[in-house]
Design an enzyme around this catalytic site. Structure first.
Site, PDB file in Angstrom:
ATOM      1  N   TYR A 136      -3.342 -11.417  -4.860  1.00 15.33           N
ATOM      2  CA  TYR A 136      -4.481 -11.772  -4.000  1.00 15.33           C
ATOM      3  C   TYR A 136      -5.725 -12.112  -4.817  1.00 15.33           C
ATOM      4  O   TYR A 136      -6.626 -12.782  -4.317  1.00 15.33           O
ATOM      5  CB  TYR A 136      -4.837 -10.617  -3.047  1.00 15.33           C
ATOM      6  CG  TYR A 136      -3.756 -10.276  -2.045  1.00 15.33           C
ATOM      7  CD1 TYR A 136      -2.703 -11.138  -1.803  1.00 15.33           C
ATOM      8  CD2 TYR A 136      -3.792  -9.089  -1.339  1.00 15.33           C
ATOM      9  CE1 TYR A 136      -1.715 -10.828  -0.885  1.00 15.33           C
ATOM     10  CE2 TYR A 136      -2.813  -8.762  -0.419  1.00 15.33           C
ATOM     11  CZ  TYR A 136      -1.769  -9.637  -0.208  1.00 15.33           C
ATOM     12  OH  TYR A 136      -0.797  -9.333   0.696  1.00 15.33           O
ATOM     13  N   LYS A 186       9.258  -4.651  -8.151  1.00 13.97           N
ATOM     14  CA  LYS A 186      10.339  -5.642  -8.171  1.00 13.97           C
ATOM     15  C   LYS A 186      10.622  -5.930  -9.644  1.00 13.97           C
ATOM     16  O   LYS A 186      10.561  -7.070 -10.123  1.00 13.97           O
ATOM     17  CB  LYS A 186       9.885  -6.897  -7.400  1.00 13.97           C
ATOM     18  CG  LYS A 186      10.958  -7.928  -7.141  1.00 13.97           C
ATOM     19  CD  LYS A 186      11.977  -7.525  -6.109  1.00 13.97           C
ATOM     20  CE  LYS A 186      13.033  -8.604  -5.966  1.00 13.97           C
ATOM     21  NZ  LYS A 186      14.214  -8.181  -5.192  1.00 13.97           N
ATOM     22  N   ASP A 218      12.560  -4.747  -1.836  1.00 11.26           N
ATOM     23  CA  ASP A 218      13.469  -5.158  -0.751  1.00 11.26           C
ATOM     24  C   ASP A 218      14.260  -3.946  -0.248  1.00 11.26           C
ATOM     25  O   ASP A 218      14.434  -3.762   0.966  1.00 11.26           O
ATOM     26  CB  ASP A 218      14.394  -6.295  -1.213  1.00 11.26           C
ATOM     27  CG  ASP A 218      14.935  -6.113  -2.620  1.00 11.26           C
ATOM     28  OD1 ASP A 218      14.437  -5.242  -3.357  1.00 11.26           O
ATOM     29  OD2 ASP A 218      15.872  -6.848  -2.992  1.00 11.26           O
ATOM     30  N   ASP A 242       0.828  -4.161   1.233  1.00 10.58           N
ATOM     31  CA  ASP A 242       0.331  -4.806   2.452  1.00 10.58           C
ATOM     32  C   ASP A 242       1.460  -4.865   3.482  1.00 10.58           C
ATOM     33  O   ASP A 242       1.303  -4.498   4.651  1.00 10.58           O
ATOM     34  CB  ASP A 242      -0.142  -6.228   2.082  1.00 10.58           C
ATOM     35  CG  ASP A 242      -0.947  -6.891   3.177  1.00 10.58           C
ATOM     36  OD1 ASP A 242      -1.137  -6.276   4.244  1.00 10.58           O
ATOM     37  OD2 ASP A 242      -1.388  -8.034   2.959  1.00 10.58           O
ATOM     38  N   ASP A 246       2.335  -1.945   6.858  1.00  8.38           N
ATOM     39  CA  ASP A 246       2.411  -2.380   8.261  1.00  8.38           C
ATOM     40  C   ASP A 246       3.773  -2.024   8.852  1.00  8.38           C
ATOM     41  O   ASP A 246       3.875  -1.613  10.009  1.00  8.38           O
ATOM     42  CB  ASP A 246       2.197  -3.896   8.375  1.00  8.38           C
ATOM     43  CG  ASP A 246       0.729  -4.244   8.584  1.00  8.38           C
ATOM     44  OD1 ASP A 246      -0.129  -3.360   8.349  1.00  8.38           O
ATOM     45  OD2 ASP A 246       0.438  -5.384   8.979  1.00  8.38           O
TER      46      ASP A 246
END
Ligand code: NAD
Length: 348
Positions: A136, A186, A218, A242, A246
């Site tokens: 970001y 990852k 994942d 992020d 959620d």
């Protein structure tokens, strides 16, 4: 102690008003409040989503209670003027690098979870997400390929200091809970993640009591719905956090229930519900204020040294729900202010 109230857009002002009523009802000494515009409301009034006066207030305050930003009228603006830039700007300017998102289920709301109740009941975790780095904040842009095609790019990076300071928050959070930390990355394909994993392992030497595990993102997404009870504290980067936070919140019930904190290194924090400005229900009295009320409780605990008052709010929310208080998102018909009333009467 000065609290900055930044209601923002959409349902932000509606839910902040209820949180403020609950704070007032506690009758605590020594708290003062100043309010300022942020997001689309600030852009419309002052030409910028994070005006200098708002940033100044945020810097002066001991803690910030934030509603939400996001306004469909502003979707076509250049990116740096969009409401959502205000929250990114505050995180960066105030060095709010650690996002704490508790996710647990109120027992009477087991049917609201996206998971089967017997699985949902296992959820009791905190996700610690790094907020100031990652893709970001890396170099980004649009360019043209040699073949004349448009290409977008966003560079992902973390340096070891950034990973180290969030790893410490993860380990400390785990020490205060079940002493289990799962670091999500990852590392099988990303160099950024390999460094992340190496630094988390190095930091672990200072926390011998914490059981550290690693999981690819994942797999973590799958395990969160398959067996969420295995997680105590998850620490992860900005992008993965992020998405996973959620996901965890929907497993734990409505988005209208979950608070969050973004902390700096010195105890100052910005507290906000995890939801956005919900333009689809703004102005209709349908917003659930509990996530913001619980964010105010986190503010009392983490920035204002008022753990007892925080506990009173959390107990009142639990009692209101146990007594049947239900907003629209929870399948009920109580308005935003009726939900606030229910919490206030459970306090007294
Ligand atoms: P959202 O969280 O605003 O809404 C998603 C869905 O959940 C909507 O159906 C909404 O009605 C419902 N919902 C959200 N909060 C609720 C509450 N308290 N009570 C009852 N129902 C609630 O997400 P979105 O629709 O993707 O985004 C809307 C705007 O908010 C966008 O502009 C987005 O950029 C912004 N946003 C801001 C923040 C923030 O301020 N930190 C976070 C996420 C999204």
């Amino acid at each position: 102690m000065l609290i900055a109230l930044l209601p923002g857009d959409g349902i932000g002002p509606e839910v902040i008003a209820e949180a403020k009523r609950v704070l007032d009802a506690l009758g605590l000494d020594g708290l003062s409040y100043e309010e300022a515009l942020v997001g689309g409301a600030a852009y419309k009034a002052a030409g910028h989503p994070l005006p200098a006066a708002t940033l100044d207030l945020a810097k002066r305050a001991d803690a910030i209670l934030f509603g939400a930003v996001g306004d469909p009228d502003c979707d076509a603006l250049e990116r740096h003027l969009r409401p959502e830039q205000a929250i990114l700007g505050l995180r960066k300017e105030l060095e709010l690098f650690a996002n704490l998102r508790p996710a647990s289920l109120f027992p009477e709301l087991a049917d609201e979870s996206a998971l089967r109740p017997e699985i949902a009941k296992q959820i009791d975790m905190v996700i610690v997400r790094e907020l100031n780095g990652d893709v970001y904040f890396g170099e980004k842009g649009m360019r043209e390929t040699d073949g004349g095609k448009r290409e977008g790019y966003d560079i992902m990076s973390y340096n070891e200091d950034e990973v180290c300071r969030i790893a410490h928050v993860g380990f400390k959070t785990a020490m205060a809970r079940g002493k289990k930390l799962c670091s999500v990355d990852k590392a099988n394909v990303l160099e950024t993640s390999q460094l992340w994993r190496d630094v988390v392992i190095e930091t672990a030497a200072e926390y011998p009591e914490v059981e550290l595990t690693h999981m690819y993102v994942d797999n973590a997404a799958m395990q969160l719905v398959r067996n969420p009870g295995q997680f105590d504290v998850i620490v992860t980067g900005n992008l993965f956090g992020d998405i996973l936070s959620d996901q965890a919140s929907m497993c734990a019930g409505s988005i209208g229930l979950l608070p969050s904190a973004a902390l700096d290194n010195g105890g100052k924090g910005l507290y906000e519900p995890i939801h956005g400005s919900a333009p689809d229900i703004a102005g209709q009295g349908k917003a659930n204020p509990l996530a913001t009320i619980l964010s105010a409780a986190m503010m009392l605990r983490y920035s204002l040294d008022q753990a007892d008052a925080a506990g009173r709010i959390e107990a009142a929310v639990a009692k209101a729900l146990a007594d049947g208080a239900r907003s629209f998102d929870l399948g009920g018909s109580m308005t935003t202010s009726e939900m606030g009333d229910a919490v206030i009467s459970a306090l007294t």
